[in-house]
Design a protein around this motif. Structure first.
Motif, PDB file in Angstrom:
ATOM      1  N   ARG A  75      40.491  12.117  41.749  1.00  0.00           N
ATOM      2  CA  ARG A  75      40.127  13.532  41.574  1.00  0.00           C
ATOM      3  C   ARG A  75      40.969  14.228  40.507  1.00  0.00           C
ATOM      4  O   ARG A  75      40.486  15.092  39.803  1.00  0.00           O
ATOM      5  N   THR A  76      42.251  13.862  40.429  1.00  0.00           N
ATOM      6  CA  THR A  76      43.151  14.571  39.510  1.00  0.00           C
ATOM      7  C   THR A  76      43.374  13.842  38.195  1.00  0.00           C
ATOM      8  O   THR A  76      43.745  14.468  37.208  1.00  0.00           O
ATOM      9  N   GLY A  77      43.237  12.504  38.192  1.00  0.00           N
ATOM     10  CA  GLY A  77      43.555  11.726  37.006  1.00  0.00           C
ATOM     11  C   GLY A  77      45.053  11.546  36.804  1.00  0.00           C
ATOM     12  O   GLY A  77      45.508  11.098  35.757  1.00  0.00           O
ATOM     13  N   ILE A  78      45.832  11.834  37.808  1.00  0.00           N
ATOM     14  CA  ILE A  78      47.287  11.769  37.760  1.00  0.00           C
ATOM     15  C   ILE A  78      47.755  10.308  37.699  1.00  0.00           C
ATOM     16  O   ILE A  78      47.146   9.422  38.294  1.00  0.00           O
ATOM     17  N   ALA A  79      48.836  10.070  36.978  1.00  0.00           N
ATOM     18  CA  ALA A  79      49.429   8.728  36.906  1.00  0.00           C
ATOM     19  C   ALA A  79      49.986   8.339  38.280  1.00  0.00           C
ATOM     20  O   ALA A  79      50.459   9.191  39.042  1.00  0.00           O
ATOM     21  N   ILE A 121      45.722  29.234  47.315  1.00  0.00           N
ATOM     22  CA  ILE A 121      44.796  28.467  46.477  1.00  0.00           C
ATOM     23  C   ILE A 121      43.564  29.316  46.156  1.00  0.00           C
ATOM     24  O   ILE A 121      43.110  29.358  45.003  1.00  0.00           O
ATOM     25  N   VAL A 122      43.021  30.005  47.154  1.00  0.00           N
ATOM     26  CA  VAL A 122      41.840  30.839  46.921  1.00  0.00           C
ATOM     27  C   VAL A 122      42.177  31.967  45.947  1.00  0.00           C
ATOM     28  O   VAL A 122      41.421  32.245  45.014  1.00  0.00           O
ATOM     29  N   ALA A 123      43.328  32.617  46.152  1.00  0.00           N
ATOM     30  CA  ALA A 123      43.717  33.711  45.250  1.00  0.00           C
ATOM     31  C   ALA A 123      43.889  33.207  43.818  1.00  0.00           C
ATOM     32  O   ALA A 123      43.433  33.849  42.868  1.00  0.00           O
ATOM     33  N   ALA A 124      44.516  32.046  43.637  1.00  0.00           N
ATOM     34  CA  ALA A 124      44.698  31.488  42.297  1.00  0.00           C
ATOM     35  C   ALA A 124      43.351  31.130  41.676  1.00  0.00           C
ATOM     36  O   ALA A 124      43.116  31.376  40.493  1.00  0.00           O
ATOM     37  N   ARG A 125      42.483  30.567  42.480  1.00  0.00           N
ATOM     38  CA  ARG A 125      41.147  30.217  41.989  1.00  0.00           C
ATOM     39  C   ARG A 125      40.388  31.468  41.552  1.00  0.00           C
ATOM     40  O   ARG A 125      39.783  31.501  40.484  1.00  0.00           O
ATOM     41  N   LEU A 162      58.651  24.691  46.362  1.00  0.00           N
ATOM     42  CA  LEU A 162      57.946  23.797  47.284  1.00  0.00           C
ATOM     43  C   LEU A 162      56.671  23.212  46.685  1.00  0.00           C
ATOM     44  O   LEU A 162      56.395  22.030  46.841  1.00  0.00           O
ATOM     45  N   VAL A 163      55.870  24.031  46.018  1.00  0.00           N
ATOM     46  CA  VAL A 163      54.563  23.561  45.554  1.00  0.00           C
ATOM     47  C   VAL A 163      54.194  24.128  44.189  1.00  0.00           C
ATOM     48  O   VAL A 163      53.016  24.274  43.873  1.00  0.00           O
ATOM     49  N   GLY A 164      55.180  24.421  43.353  1.00  0.00           N
ATOM     50  CA  GLY A 164      54.914  25.168  42.142  1.00  0.00           C
ATOM     51  C   GLY A 164      54.513  24.408  40.905  1.00  0.00           C
ATOM     52  O   GLY A 164      54.201  25.030  39.909  1.00  0.00           O
ATOM     53  N   ASP A 165      54.485  23.091  40.928  1.00  0.00           N
ATOM     54  CA  ASP A 165      54.062  22.419  39.702  1.00  0.00           C
ATOM     55  C   ASP A 165      52.564  22.118  39.766  1.00  0.00           C
ATOM     56  O   ASP A 165      51.956  22.089  40.833  1.00  0.00           O
ATOM     57  N   ARG A 166      51.997  21.917  38.616  1.00  0.00           N
ATOM     58  CA  ARG A 166      50.554  21.727  38.493  1.00  0.00           C
ATOM     59  C   ARG A 166      50.026  20.617  39.394  1.00  0.00           C
ATOM     60  O   ARG A 166      49.044  20.793  40.116  1.00  0.00           O
ATOM     61  N   TRP A 167      50.673  19.461  39.365  1.00  0.00           N
ATOM     62  CA  TRP A 167      50.161  18.322  40.124  1.00  0.00           C
ATOM     63  C   TRP A 167      50.213  18.578  41.618  1.00  0.00           C
ATOM     64  O   TRP A 167      49.275  18.234  42.344  1.00  0.00           O
ATOM     65  N   SER A 168      51.275  19.192  42.089  1.00  0.00           N
ATOM     66  CA  SER A 168      51.370  19.481  43.524  1.00  0.00           C
ATOM     67  C   SER A 168      50.268  20.438  43.960  1.00  0.00           C
ATOM     68  O   SER A 168      49.648  20.256  45.011  1.00  0.00           O
ATOM     69  N   LEU A 169      50.024  21.460  43.155  1.00  0.00           N
ATOM     70  CA  LEU A 169      48.950  22.410  43.490  1.00  0.00           C
ATOM     71  C   LEU A 169      47.590  21.716  43.526  1.00  0.00           C
ATOM     72  O   LEU A 169      46.773  21.978  44.409  1.00  0.00           O
ATOM     73  N   LEU A 170      47.343  20.824  42.571  1.00  0.00           N
ATOM     74  CA  LEU A 170      46.062  20.118  42.549  1.00  0.00           C
ATOM     75  C   LEU A 170      45.936  19.159  43.730  1.00  0.00           C
ATOM     76  O   LEU A 170      44.839  19.012  44.300  1.00  0.00           O
ATOM     77  N   ILE A 171      47.010  18.525  44.123  1.00  0.00           N
ATOM     78  CA  ILE A 171      46.985  17.638  45.287  1.00  0.00           C
ATOM     79  C   ILE A 171      46.682  18.441  46.548  1.00  0.00           C
ATOM     80  O   ILE A 171      45.834  18.051  47.362  1.00  0.00           O
ATOM     81  N   VAL A 172      47.347  19.579  46.728  1.00  0.00           N
ATOM     82  CA  VAL A 172      47.095  20.418  47.899  1.00  0.00           C
ATOM     83  C   VAL A 172      45.652  20.919  47.872  1.00  0.00           C
ATOM     84  O   VAL A 172      44.953  20.897  48.890  1.00  0.00           O
ATOM     85  N   ARG A 173      45.193  21.358  46.714  1.00  0.00           N
ATOM     86  CA  ARG A 173      43.793  21.795  46.579  1.00  0.00           C
ATOM     87  C   ARG A 173      42.836  20.688  47.013  1.00  0.00           C
ATOM     88  O   ARG A 173      41.901  20.914  47.785  1.00  0.00           O
TER      89      ARG A 173
END
Length: 142
Positions: A34-38, A81-85, A8-19
């Motif tokens: 914020r992310t610099g994503i294409a 997100i908090v735990a990963a941070r 559901l949310v396991g790739d880098r860009w998805s995690l950064l968007i949710v963050r």
């Protein structure tokens, strides 16, 4: 469970968007800056996050653009997100390397998130195990 979550949310860009959505981003341009994503990748990830029930899309009050808000499922992801941070704060930085700090509404840093057992005592990997879903086990015996 972990595999489904990562689907559901396991790739880098998805995690950064949710963050970033948790940190007040709501428009396409907010996420992009914020992310610099294409643009094409951002469009794809926003679409997926909406399809998977993490974000919802609606028209801005002006009606001129689409904006994104976290759904209940998206807000529930805050603990992840908090735990990963916090893991990153402990393991991804040199001891004196500068970094941002996540604070609560009073300005104090959040305490370390730690799992507790059914009695409220802190528990680590050695104090837990995975138990097969009992509904599945009873279905196997029929």
């Amino acid at each position: 469970m972990i595999a489904r979550t990562l689907d559901l949310v396991g790739d880098r860009w998805s995690l950064l968007i949710v963050r970033d959505a948790m940190d007040g981003a709501w428009a396409f341009t907010d996420f992009q800056h914020r992310t610099g994503i294409a643009r094409n990748i951002l469009t794809d990830r926003l679409r997926r996050l909406v399809e998977r029930g993490i974000l919802e899309r609606h028209s801005a009050p002006s009606g001129r653009r689409q904006v994104y808000d976290l759904t209940e499922a998206g807000r529930d992801f805050f603990a992840v997100i908090v735990a990963a941070r916090q893991w990153g704060e402990r393991h991804a930085f040199a001891p004196e390397e500068p970094r941002s700090v996540l604070v609560d509404s009073t300005g104090g840093p959040l305490p370390e998130m730690r799992p507790v057992d059914s009695r409220g005592r802190y528990v680590g990997v050695e104090g837990t195990s995975v138990v097969r879903d009992m509904r599945e086990a009873s279905a196997d015996t029929r």
